[in-house]
Design a protein around this motif. Structure first.
Motif, PDB file in Angstrom:
ATOM      1  N   GLN A 121      31.633  20.971 -49.064  1.00  0.00           N
ATOM      2  CA  GLN A 121      32.139  19.985 -48.124  1.00  0.00           C
ATOM      3  C   GLN A 121      31.203  19.897 -46.938  1.00  0.00           C
ATOM      4  O   GLN A 121      30.612  20.891 -46.525  1.00  0.00           O
TER       5      GLN A 121
ATOM      6  N   TYR B 148      38.716  25.695 -46.215  1.00  0.00           N
ATOM      7  CA  TYR B 148      37.981  25.656 -44.954  1.00  0.00           C
ATOM      8  C   TYR B 148      38.925  25.722 -43.755  1.00  0.00           C
ATOM      9  O   TYR B 148      38.599  26.314 -42.733  1.00  0.00           O
ATOM     10  N   ARG B 149      40.082  25.115 -43.874  1.00  0.00           N
ATOM     11  CA  ARG B 149      41.042  25.195 -42.776  1.00  0.00           C
ATOM     12  C   ARG B 149      41.470  26.632 -42.544  1.00  0.00           C
ATOM     13  O   ARG B 149      41.603  27.088 -41.399  1.00  0.00           O
TER      14      ARG B 149
ATOM     15  N   ARG C 264      40.202  18.330 -55.151  1.00  0.00           N
ATOM     16  CA  ARG C 264      39.211  18.482 -54.086  1.00  0.00           C
ATOM     17  C   ARG C 264      39.847  18.968 -52.789  1.00  0.00           C
ATOM     18  O   ARG C 264      39.199  19.606 -51.963  1.00  0.00           O
ATOM     19  N   TRP C 265      41.139  18.689 -52.623  1.00  0.00           N
ATOM     20  CA  TRP C 265      41.804  19.113 -51.396  1.00  0.00           C
ATOM     21  C   TRP C 265      41.879  20.619 -51.265  1.00  0.00           C
ATOM     22  O   TRP C 265      42.142  21.149 -50.176  1.00  0.00           O
TER      23      TRP C 265
ATOM     24  N   GLU D   8      39.497  21.514 -48.654  1.00  0.00           N
ATOM     25  CA  GLU D   8      40.015  21.320 -47.303  1.00  0.00           C
ATOM     26  C   GLU D   8      40.896  22.503 -46.892  1.00  0.00           C
ATOM     27  O   GLU D   8      40.798  23.009 -45.768  1.00  0.00           O
ATOM     28  N   LEU D   9      41.762  22.933 -47.813  1.00  0.00           N
ATOM     29  CA  LEU D   9      42.657  24.034 -47.501  1.00  0.00           C
ATOM     30  C   LEU D   9      41.892  25.329 -47.257  1.00  0.00           C
ATOM     31  O   LEU D   9      42.209  26.099 -46.349  1.00  0.00           O
TER      32      LEU D   9
ATOM     33  N   GLY E  85      32.328  19.350 -39.731  1.00  0.00           N
ATOM     34  CA  GLY E  85      33.065  20.417 -39.079  1.00  0.00           C
ATOM     35  C   GLY E  85      32.272  21.041 -37.947  1.00  0.00           C
ATOM     36  O   GLY E  85      31.053  21.088 -37.981  1.00  0.00           O
TER      37      GLY E  85
ATOM     38  N   HIS F  88      39.679  30.182 -53.194  1.00  0.00           N
ATOM     39  CA  HIS F  88      39.207  29.906 -51.833  1.00  0.00           C
ATOM     40  C   HIS F  88      38.191  30.943 -51.366  1.00  0.00           C
ATOM     41  O   HIS F  88      37.916  31.047 -50.168  1.00  0.00           O
TER      42      HIS F  88
ATOM     43  N   ASP G 253      31.626  16.915 -51.680  1.00  0.00           N
ATOM     44  CA  ASP G 253      32.073  15.969 -50.673  1.00  0.00           C
ATOM     45  C   ASP G 253      31.114  14.784 -50.678  1.00  0.00           C
ATOM     46  O   ASP G 253      29.933  14.922 -51.011  1.00  0.00           O
TER      47      ASP G 253
END
Length: 244
Positions: A226, A183-184, A176-177, A180-181, A229, A41, A75
């Motif tokens: 991605q 960026y969150r 790919r998730w 998401e994790l 946002g 990440h 994305d």
């Protein structure tokens, strides 16, 4: 990702605002496109500019910073054939993986198995005029999978079925998730984590401290991009010019 900046005179000069027919955004905005390592990440590179510049143009600036022998998971917002061709052409083994755009035109060249084939996708004349190095057709692998009664299709530059089996490609895109994790974590936790308060003096500090816990079962050299946002910058941030 779009960051809302404090509404100062300097920011109003440097950064545009999104608008529609009825109103415009209350804050000047900075658009950021960044590349994240799926295994950690960590942000490996990023480009930033006024929100008026498109994500696709900013993504093109990341090509030269992408390492060889790597795979980038895109994305669906980055589905542009000339960008994908440029990504795989400038370097050695710079591969990509992206969902097939709904309604995309392609012609099958060769079938490898019941769920994978080699396809040819036409690059539009306007795109070739804008990107002279783009070919008339992009050759890519098309891999299909079914989950919960839905068929999903992904395109990839990894077209050798012996080196890159279709089941491995499907498994890779399932990760790919991790984008998401990551960026969150950056959007929800980086701005409030007391251990990183010292990073809040500028946007580069936030980006530089964007890190996470390394999950297992992901290959090194896998990255993700991605789109979308909208996140506010903290009140302490007062960028007075273009960030780069």
């Amino acid at each position: 990702m779009v960051w809302r900046t404090p509404d100062t005179h300097e920011n109003a000069i440097a950064f545009a605002r999104t608008r529609n027919q009825e109103s415009e955004a209350p804050y000047p905005q900075v658009r950021m496109v960044c590349q994240m390592a799926l295994t950690s990440h960590l942000l490996t590179s990023a480009t930033l500019d006024s929100v008026e510049r498109s994500e696709l143009k900013l993504a093109g600036e990341l090509i030269e910073h992408t390492p060889d022998h790597s795979l980038t998971l895109f994305d669906r917002g980055f589905y542009t054939l000339h960008l994908l061709h440029a990504w795989q052409s400038r370097g050695e083994e710079r591969h990509w993986l992206i969902p097939l755009c709904k309604g995309a035109r392609y012609e099958m060249i060769r079938r490898f198995s019941h769920r994978s084939c080699l396809v040819s996708l036409p690059v539009s004349p306007p795109a070739r005029k804008k990107w002279p190095e783009a070919p008339k057709y992009l050759i890519a692998g098309l891999v299909s999978s079914e989950a919960n009664g839905q068929v999903r299709q992904v395109l990839t530059s990894m077209i050798d079925p012996l080196r890159y089996p279709s089941y491995d490609i499907v498994d890779l895109y399932a990760h790919r998730w991790e984008i998401e994790l990551g960026y969150r974590k950056m959007k929800q936790y980086m701005l409030t984590d007391p251990e990183r308060q010292k990073a809040k003096h500028d946007l580069a500090g936030i980006i530089g401290h964007a890190a996470g816990v390394k999950p297992a079962a992901l290959p090194d050299g896998a990255y993700g991009l991605q789109s979308g946002g909208n996140t506010p910058l903290p009140d302490q941030l007062q960028p007075g010019g273009r960030l780069g």
